[in-house]
Design a protein around this motif. Sequence first.
Motif, PDB file in Angstrom:
ATOM      1  N   ASP A 267       0.864  -1.187   0.000  1.00  0.00           N
ATOM      2  CA  ASP A 267       0.000   0.000   0.000  1.00  0.00           C
ATOM      3  C   ASP A 267       0.899   1.236   0.000  1.00  0.00           C
ATOM      4  N   PHE A 268       1.162   1.771  -1.204  1.00  0.00           N
ATOM      5  CA  PHE A 268       2.207   2.793  -1.320  1.00  0.00           C
ATOM      6  C   PHE A 268       1.731   4.235  -1.133  1.00  0.00           C
ATOM      7  N   LEU A 269       0.449   4.520  -1.305  1.00  0.00           N
ATOM      8  CA  LEU A 269       0.008   5.912  -1.202  1.00  0.00           C
ATOM      9  C   LEU A 269       0.232   6.530   0.190  1.00  0.00           C
ATOM     10  N   PRO A 270      -0.043   5.813   1.287  1.00  0.00           N
ATOM     11  CA  PRO A 270       0.255   6.412   2.598  1.00  0.00           C
ATOM     12  C   PRO A 270       1.736   6.737   2.766  1.00  0.00           C
ATOM     13  N   LYS A 271       2.608   5.844   2.287  1.00  0.00           N
ATOM     14  CA  LYS A 271       4.050   6.092   2.382  1.00  0.00           C
ATOM     15  C   LYS A 271       4.454   7.271   1.506  1.00  0.00           C
ATOM     16  N   ALA A 312       8.641   5.383  -8.866  1.00  0.00           N
ATOM     17  CA  ALA A 312       8.108   4.036  -9.122  1.00  0.00           C
ATOM     18  C   ALA A 312       6.664   3.910  -8.632  1.00  0.00           C
ATOM     19  N   ALA A 313       6.391   4.410  -7.436  1.00  0.00           N
ATOM     20  CA  ALA A 313       5.028   4.343  -6.894  1.00  0.00           C
ATOM     21  C   ALA A 313       4.067   5.163  -7.746  1.00  0.00           C
ATOM     22  N   LYS A 380      -2.882  12.854  -0.427  1.00  0.00           N
ATOM     23  CA  LYS A 380      -3.891  12.554   0.596  1.00  0.00           C
ATOM     24  C   LYS A 380      -5.283  12.480  -0.022  1.00  0.00           C
ATOM     25  N   ILE A 381      -5.567  13.377  -0.970  1.00  0.00           N
ATOM     26  CA  ILE A 381      -6.865  13.361  -1.666  1.00  0.00           C
ATOM     27  C   ILE A 381      -7.012  12.075  -2.474  1.00  0.00           C
ATOM     28  N   CYS A 382      -5.964  11.671  -3.169  1.00  0.00           N
ATOM     29  CA  CYS A 382      -6.004  10.421  -3.951  1.00  0.00           C
ATOM     30  C   CYS A 382      -6.226   9.219  -3.043  1.00  0.00           C
ATOM     31  N   GLN A 383      -5.555   9.203  -1.907  1.00  0.00           N
ATOM     32  CA  GLN A 383      -5.740   8.118  -0.947  1.00  0.00           C
ATOM     33  C   GLN A 383      -7.178   8.078  -0.445  1.00  0.00           C
ATOM     34  N   ARG A 384      -7.728   9.251  -0.169  1.00  0.00           N
ATOM     35  CA  ARG A 384      -9.112   9.342   0.304  1.00  0.00           C
ATOM     36  C   ARG A 384     -10.093   8.881  -0.771  1.00  0.00           C
ATOM     37  N   THR A 385      -9.781   9.200  -2.037  1.00  0.00           N
ATOM     38  CA  THR A 385     -10.635   8.782  -3.155  1.00  0.00           C
ATOM     39  C   THR A 385     -10.689   7.272  -3.266  1.00  0.00           C
ATOM     40  N   ILE A 386      -9.530   6.623  -3.113  1.00  0.00           N
ATOM     41  CA  ILE A 386      -9.472   5.161  -3.171  1.00  0.00           C
ATOM     42  C   ILE A 386     -10.301   4.556  -2.042  1.00  0.00           C
ATOM     43  N   GLN A 387     -10.196   5.135  -0.845  1.00  0.00           N
ATOM     44  CA  GLN A 387     -10.957   4.626   0.300  1.00  0.00           C
ATOM     45  C   GLN A 387     -12.459   4.772   0.080  1.00  0.00           C
ATOM     46  N   LEU A 388     -12.871   5.898  -0.502  1.00  0.00           N
ATOM     47  CA  LEU A 388     -14.289   6.116  -0.793  1.00  0.00           C
ATOM     48  C   LEU A 388     -14.795   5.116  -1.811  1.00  0.00           C
TER      49      LEU A 388
END
Length: 399
Positions: A267-271, A312-313, A380-388
């Motif tokens: 899970d690379f977005l948080p990192k 890479a991520a 952070k917005i992209c991570q939130r979008t994936i969670q939604l």
Amino acid sequence: MTRTRENLLILTLTLVSFVLGTTEYVIVGVLKEIESYMKVSLAAAGALVSGFAIAYAVGTPFAVASLAKISRRSSILIGFAIVLVLNLLTVFSTTFPSLMAIRIVSAVACGLTISLSISIANDAVHQERRGEAIAWILGGFSIANVLGVPLGTFIGQHLNWSMTFVVTACIGVIPFVFMFRILPRRTTTVTSSFGDQMALFMKPRILLACLIPVLGNSCIFVTFTYITPLLSESMGVPVRWISAILLIYGACSILSNWIGAKIAKGDFLPKLKWLFVIQAVIFLGLSFAVSNLWLGLTFLLLIGCLSSSMSAASQLYLFDVSGSIAPESKAFASTLLPVAANVGIALGSGVGGLAVNLGGVAWVPPVAVVLALLAFAITKICQRTIQLNADEATTSNAA
């Protein structure tokens, strides 16, 4: 394709990206020589960096889409050959407009070549090695920072700035020969129309994902574009030591590629999100230490250690997003990271030039802080979008 042949392909494309990276980045090491030779301001000379990046970002998608009906093997060989020839022609560039024209065309050819390199590697190697292959190919740009930029700077300072590009072209002959031998003979072509491919850039989720490498690269290149005057004017580094410092910076950027491979796992977005926070802290430290030789160098080398760590991520995220939105444009999606990265380079060098004009090179690090924090916010917005999206899918399945 056997594992041995996969390794040869990855090595060859890494060498290609090394030449492309040297072609693009080495200009920062000879900006002062070009400024003197062309009789232009330092900020104008810096426009060669932003001009290259803008041409790369704008021209690459059109080049890839226009050549979609031609095999990727033929296209990549043509693109790389153009890069080498234009590097040789730089020696005849006696005016600033002629040099800018060569840089613009070179940029499009570089964008075409690296995009097809990523696309070919993504399809040719086994699925589990996809991230590794992309990391190595992108790592060629880090190696360019280690060897190409310092070597080119040394040549430019002791011989002639144009000889930097001639030597780069001569080195490029080696991977060109390897490419001719190792590239798969049967590479796919894109069946979707030009319009369908270009429409990928209009997808909101794609545009949002692209902002990560745009801002991530811009915060790095705000400082990297003006690294030579930062060293010489702000930190008081003697000219004779600048090539050595650029060599060390490049070595740090190779470490950043290794760090990037670690970030890209799982899970690379948080990192990735917290990486930008760390970068902002380092840029802030440089802002206060820019006039101190050893402390300033410490922060500058820390920037090098993280300079390519998000690549890479970012590429894997762009592949995943484009694959879910428009699977038929998956090959064309290989242009997204190079284009976004070079938009970021153009943004960074352009904003850096504005900062230099307004208050001198000491204004460059604070601008980088702002850009790094913006990269954090977008991630952070992209991570939130994936969670939604995941929550919506769970709710739909439960219903």
